[in-house]
Design a protein around this motif. Structure first.
Motif, PDB file in Angstrom:
ATOM      1  N   THR A 137       0.830  -1.212   0.000  1.00  0.00           N
ATOM      2  CA  THR A 137       0.000   0.000   0.000  1.00  0.00           C
ATOM      3  C   THR A 137       0.862   1.258   0.000  1.00  0.00           C
ATOM      4  N   ARG A 162     -10.396  -7.613   0.907  1.00  0.00           N
ATOM      5  CA  ARG A 162     -10.287  -6.153   1.051  1.00  0.00           C
ATOM      6  C   ARG A 162      -9.834  -5.488  -0.244  1.00  0.00           C
ATOM      7  N   TYR A 163      -9.122  -6.228  -1.095  1.00  0.00           N
ATOM      8  CA  TYR A 163      -8.433  -5.583  -2.219  1.00  0.00           C
ATOM      9  C   TYR A 163      -8.930  -5.998  -3.602  1.00  0.00           C
ATOM     10  N   ARG A 215      -9.428  -5.663  -9.511  1.00  0.00           N
ATOM     11  CA  ARG A 215      -9.107  -4.775  -8.399  1.00  0.00           C
ATOM     12  C   ARG A 215     -10.394  -4.163  -7.861  1.00  0.00           C
ATOM     13  N   LYS A 216     -10.529  -4.104  -6.533  1.00  0.00           N
ATOM     14  CA  LYS A 216     -11.703  -3.464  -5.950  1.00  0.00           C
ATOM     15  C   LYS A 216     -11.622  -1.955  -6.107  1.00  0.00           C
ATOM     16  N   SER A 276      -9.440   0.202  -3.729  1.00  0.00           N
ATOM     17  CA  SER A 276      -8.465  -0.712  -3.146  1.00  0.00           C
ATOM     18  C   SER A 276      -7.249   0.105  -2.714  1.00  0.00           C
ATOM     19  N   GLU A 277      -6.758  -0.208  -1.519  1.00  0.00           N
ATOM     20  CA  GLU A 277      -5.601   0.539  -0.981  1.00  0.00           C
ATOM     21  C   GLU A 277      -4.281   0.189  -1.667  1.00  0.00           C
ATOM     22  N   ILE A 278      -4.282  -0.869  -2.479  1.00  0.00           N
ATOM     23  CA  ILE A 278      -3.021  -1.343  -3.082  1.00  0.00           C
ATOM     24  C   ILE A 278      -2.457  -0.279  -4.028  1.00  0.00           C
ATOM     25  N   ILE A 295      -5.353  -7.455  -9.981  1.00  0.00           N
ATOM     26  CA  ILE A 295      -4.233  -7.651  -9.051  1.00  0.00           C
ATOM     27  C   ILE A 295      -4.020  -9.162  -8.877  1.00  0.00           C
ATOM     28  N   ARG A 312      -0.056  -6.029   6.909  1.00  0.00           N
ATOM     29  CA  ARG A 312      -0.038  -5.367   5.600  1.00  0.00           C
ATOM     30  C   ARG A 312      -0.046  -6.429   4.503  1.00  0.00           C
ATOM     31  N   PRO A 313      -0.659  -6.139   3.361  1.00  0.00           N
ATOM     32  CA  PRO A 313      -0.454  -6.995   2.193  1.00  0.00           C
ATOM     33  C   PRO A 313       0.963  -6.736   1.684  1.00  0.00           C
TER      34      PRO A 313
END
Ligand code: TXA
Ligand code: MG
Length: 316
Positions: A37, A69-70, A95-96, A99-101, A112, A131-132
């Motif tokens: 992120t 979440r992502y 990807r959402k 998404s925070e990525i 992703i 964290r991812p």
């Protein structure tokens, strides 16, 4: 004491949370991990690897709930995660929104790649950082992937802030990558889970990727040793190092066997370490070429042959 209390994990987690790079063992190969992120941290991965920015990274998560979440999870994705996670299967998913990525991770694509590694230290690091983790293989782009901590040190040296040593990686080839688009499932990269196992689970053949840079571990020349490679060799010629499989074996000081008993899982686990060792031996003994015995295309043989063909490809 659990592995989460381990001092190395705490140090590694601090480095990740501060935006640094940690090489972590996974069941496939060592990964060069950063907070997925954090744009600056992700940019450091590309720099340390010398990796082209158009080649997206995969993210490592603790499990299905963290993935949710992502990325969007269609039913087929849930089915494959239930069967193969944790383990060497990467799913490329939409990807959402919001998404925070980091957008750098997916290199501008609207998908992703995500997986849950089956390795105690990798899992501990994800949990300790919460964290991812974006993590490509921990090698310079285009070179042989690392399956030992020493390989990471040789290739990346001071470009990485810390190396977590988990010994040899048990699977030895990277994860299988499939893209899921509704009901369509496409094989982008053969890897540590055999195609046959996935097809059994989804009840249909996997579609073939179209080989564009959508799937770049997929660049034609990759995993390249310094020596030339000759594949499907049934015997060793003068001036060649030899990588055997089963009964087809070489002799002399520069010959190794992927698996004397012809076991494909053992062969996958040995592949990258043997290629590195033979490349060194070839140089020591002034041999120009590494010849490689035929490896069947079944089960993990598909991933092994994929890596060998790329290692043998003409280089620019
Ligand atoms: O086993 C593995 O997958 C290892 C360990 C460290 O987890 N990682 C790994 O990462 O092999 P890397 O970056 O060397 O390979 C990931 C591959 C690349 O070929 C990349 O192009 C592809 O995944 N990829 C990543 N995101 C993608 C996406 N959104 N669409 C298509 N391909 C993607
Ligand atoms: Mg790689």
């Amino acid at each position: 004491m659990t592995v989460l209390d381990h001092k190395d994990i705490r140090d590694a987690a601090r480095i990740i949370n501060d935006g640094g790079l940690v090489a972590m063992p996974t069941e496939t190969v060592y990964g060069l991990a950063a907070d997925a992120t954090n744009d600056k941290a992700v940019a450091k991965i590309f720099e340390a690897k010398g990796r082209p920015q158009f080649n997206p990274l995969i993210i490592h998560v603790a499990g299905v709930e963290m993935a949710r979440r992502y990325v969007e999870l269609p039913p087929l994705a849930e089915k494959l995660m239930a069967e193969f996670w944790p383990g060497p299967l990467t799913l490329v998913l939409p990807r959402k929104q919001n998404s925070e990525i980091s957008l750098l991770v997916s290199a501008g694509l609207d998908t992703i790649g995500v997986r849950t590694p089956k390795h105690e230290l990798a899992q501990a690091l994800i949990k300790a950082t919460d964290r991812p983790l974006a993590a490509p293989s921990a090698n310079r782009s285009g070179t042989i992937s690392p399956t030992r901590a020493e390989h990471v040190k040789d290739g990346l040296g001071a470009r990485v802030d810390m190396i977590l040593d988990g010994g040899p990686c048990p699977v030895g080839v990277e994860s299988t990558i499939v893209k899921i688009d509704g009901e369509d499932v496409t094989l982008l990269r053969p890897g540590g889970i055999a195609r046959e196992e996935i097809e059994k689970r989804i009840g249909k053949p996997l579609a073939a990727g179209h080989g564009k840079i959508e799937a770049p571990g997929m660049m034609t020349s990759h995993y390249a040793p310094d020596a030339k490679m000759r594949l499907n060799a049934r015997e060793q010629k003068d001036g060649e190092a030899f990588l055997g499989f089963g009964e087809i074996a070489g002799s002399g000081p520069a010959s190794l066997n992927l698996s004397e008993s012809g076991d494909l899982a053992e062969a996958a686990a040995n592949l990258f370490a043997h290629l590195r060792a033979l490349d060194d031996l070839a140089a020591t003994h002034s041999l120009q070429t590494i010849a490689v015995a035929p490896v069947p295309m079944t089960a993990l043989g598909e991933a092994i042959n994929d890596r060998l063909v790329r290692a043998a490809a003409p280089r620019d």
